[in-house]
Design a protein around this motif. Sequence first.
Motif, mmCIF file in Angstrom:
data_model
loop_
_atom_site.group_PDB
_atom_site.id
_atom_site.type_symbol
_atom_site.label_atom_id
_atom_site.label_comp_id
_atom_site.label_asym_id
_atom_site.label_seq_id
_atom_site.Cartn_x
_atom_site.Cartn_y
_atom_site.Cartn_z
ATOM 1 N N ARG A 11 9.824 67.616 81.087
ATOM 2 C CA ARG A 11 8.940 67.743 79.910
ATOM 3 C C ARG A 11 9.394 66.890 78.720
ATOM 4 N N LEU A 12 10.619 66.351 78.786
ATOM 5 C CA LEU A 12 11.179 65.630 77.630
ATOM 6 C C LEU A 12 10.422 64.356 77.214
ATOM 7 N N PRO A 13 9.685 63.692 78.114
ATOM 8 C CA PRO A 13 8.905 62.543 77.652
ATOM 9 C C PRO A 13 7.886 62.923 76.569
ATOM 10 N N ASP A 14 7.559 64.180 76.465
ATOM 11 C CA ASP A 14 6.705 64.664 75.364
ATOM 12 C C ASP A 14 7.565 64.736 74.098
ATOM 13 N N ARG A 15 7.176 63.984 73.074
ATOM 14 C CA ARG A 15 8.009 63.878 71.877
ATOM 15 C C ARG A 15 8.280 65.228 71.203
ATOM 16 N N ASP A 16 7.259 66.095 71.179
ATOM 17 C CA ASP A 16 7.465 67.412 70.548
ATOM 18 C C ASP A 16 8.544 68.206 71.290
ATOM 19 N N VAL A 17 8.528 68.101 72.597
ATOM 20 C CA VAL A 17 9.542 68.819 73.396
ATOM 21 C C VAL A 17 10.922 68.240 73.074
ATOM 22 N N ALA A 18 11.009 66.906 73.028
ATOM 23 C CA ALA A 18 12.303 66.267 72.737
ATOM 24 C C ALA A 18 12.805 66.705 71.355
ATOM 25 N N GLU A 19 11.912 66.715 70.369
ATOM 26 C CA GLU A 19 12.344 67.083 69.011
ATOM 27 C C GLU A 19 12.802 68.536 68.945
ATOM 28 N N SER A 20 12.070 69.440 69.594
ATOM 29 C CA SER A 20 12.505 70.834 69.464
ATOM 30 C C SER A 20 13.772 71.096 70.285
ATOM 31 N N PHE A 21 13.950 70.349 71.370
ATOM 32 C CA PHE A 21 15.211 70.482 72.121
ATOM 33 C C PHE A 21 16.393 70.006 71.265
ATOM 34 N N VAL A 22 16.214 68.913 70.547
ATOM 35 C CA VAL A 22 17.289 68.411 69.674
ATOM 36 C C VAL A 22 17.664 69.486 68.642
ATOM 37 N N GLU A 23 16.669 70.155 68.068
ATOM 38 C CA GLU A 23 16.974 71.220 67.094
ATOM 39 C C GLU A 23 17.761 72.344 67.757
ATOM 40 N N ASP A 24 17.415 72.639 68.998
ATOM 41 C CA ASP A 24 18.110 73.705 69.703
ATOM 42 C C ASP A 24 19.580 73.342 69.952
ATOM 43 N N VAL A 25 19.818 72.079 70.319
ATOM 44 C CA VAL A 25 21.201 71.631 70.517
ATOM 45 C C VAL A 25 21.945 71.692 69.181
ATOM 46 N N LEU A 26 21.287 71.254 68.117
ATOM 47 C CA LEU A 26 21.945 71.288 66.798
ATOM 48 C C LEU A 26 22.269 72.724 66.385
ATOM 49 N N ARG A 27 21.388 73.640 66.723
ATOM 50 C CA ARG A 27 21.613 75.035 66.330
ATOM 51 C C ARG A 27 22.808 75.644 67.076
ATOM 52 N N THR A 28 22.877 75.408 68.369
ATOM 53 C CA THR A 28 23.839 76.171 69.170
ATOM 54 C C THR A 28 25.057 75.371 69.621
ATOM 55 N N GLU A 29 24.955 74.036 69.608
ATOM 56 C CA GLU A 29 26.070 73.243 70.144
ATOM 57 C C GLU A 29 26.228 71.956 69.347
ATOM 58 N N THR A 30 26.148 72.099 68.015
ATOM 59 C CA THR A 30 26.209 70.906 67.161
ATOM 60 C C THR A 30 27.559 70.194 67.306
ATOM 61 N N PRO A 31 27.560 68.855 67.231
ATOM 62 C CA PRO A 31 28.842 68.153 67.329
ATOM 63 C C PRO A 31 29.783 68.504 66.177
ATOM 64 N N VAL A 32 29.239 68.643 64.969
ATOM 65 C CA VAL A 32 30.088 68.963 63.813
ATOM 66 C C VAL A 32 30.189 70.488 63.757
ATOM 67 N N VAL A 33 31.085 70.991 64.561
ATOM 68 C CA VAL A 33 31.113 72.431 64.819
ATOM 69 C C VAL A 33 31.599 73.230 63.612
ATOM 70 N N THR A 34 32.458 72.605 62.791
ATOM 71 C CA THR A 34 32.918 73.270 61.557
ATOM 72 C C THR A 34 32.951 72.254 60.419
ATOM 73 N N TRP A 35 32.996 72.771 59.198
ATOM 74 C CA TRP A 35 33.219 71.911 58.031
ATOM 75 C C TRP A 35 34.051 72.714 57.044
ATOM 76 N N ARG A 36 34.812 72.026 56.197
ATOM 77 C CA ARG A 36 35.776 72.767 55.375
ATOM 78 C C ARG A 36 35.404 72.840 53.889
#
Length: 356
Positions: free
Chosen positions: A239-264
């Motif tokens: 389903r990822l070729p659909d741009r809306d799906v790709a965008e909402s998946f990116v938000e989901d990754v940012l919410r639960t598994e963001t690269p910047v896991v902490t900040w000080r």
Amino acid sequence: MPLVDLFTFTRAELTEPVRFCDGRWVVSAYDDVRAILADPVTYLPDNALTAVTPVAPAALRSLVRARFSLPPTLANNGSESHAGLRRLVASFFTPVRVAAAEPRIRELVLERLGGTDLVRDLAWDLPAIVLMELLGLENVDIPTLKRWSTGSLEFFWGNISTERQLELVDDVGDFHQWLIKRYHARDGELFHALADAGVSAEDSAGLCYFLLIAGQETTTQLLSTALRRALQDRDLWARLPDRDVAESFVEDVLRTETPVVTWRRLTAREVVLSGTRIPQGAELVLLLSGKESDPKHLAFGYGRHFCLGAGLARLEAAVTLQTVAAHEPSLHLLDDTPEWLNLLSFRAPKSVAVSR
Ligand code: HEM
């Protein structure tokens, strides 16, 4: 209370909203983290770029010889000069400029299809190339920039030995000296803008040191995590070729598994967070990766220091996922246990091995 390892802990291990750990206070409740980021007077950003492992004297001598310094500029600046510097940098990342980069991002992805490790062959250099083009910096040797920036991340955010510091310290110093030279040569749009605004060589180099790392290493990490996760779910991949799906998946990754896991942040006075008293001058480690149930995610921070590259990072991730999934519908994830980047503030798989 069991100890948590600051470099590898999972959210599930943080059973209390505030946890004292190795001299630092880990704050994980969404409301606390947001309130802290919203109050830069009580919670200073001054320690944002401070080395997590104290710099050993021998490494410090090398930094002094290289005249390395990180004066307060953007992320680590709680003073009045922040607003002007932020405006200057923001002018390179307006929504119009970022949107205009989309065809170039897609072109770079298409050129990088067909590799067997999606980190090495795709996620590694793409964000760096896009960033250099947006900042108007030409003739940058991307492999050297990547060596300097990955080395700097490990030097400042890693749990590393003195030997490792000494291995990395030349890259830290060389990177900074290169920035100073480019400033004096007015080499590239960004350096012109800084010099024209009267920003000193030292401040410009410190600002660019952070910007040229934060502006692309984080996106490499986001692409790595997102590609790996997407390939673990065949239905999603279809389903990822659909741009809306790709965008909402990116938000989901940012919410639960963001690269910047902490900040000080640093406490300017004694505070009480979720019932825990924390003294003045304490280092807070704020958990930015959230739970599904959190109202919004804090992956890009909040308030005065909110990430200036959020739009760019989102665009690069959505376009990359959309394009790879559209052209490689049968791509499969291979090795399921890659080596992981485990730094205080940055987490991502170091490889995403695939077959087709
Ligand atoms: C997935 C990618 C990225 C993530 C997760 C991320 C995350 C963050 C976080 C957590 C902060 C601190 C916010 C705070 O203190 O409230 C920040 C600040 C910042 N980020 Fe990003 N970032 C990413 C990509 C980028 C990119 C592509 C750029 C380049 C334009 C960038 C430039 C900056 C700058 C300049 C700041 C400091 C802003 C200030 O202090 O005013 N970041 N980012």
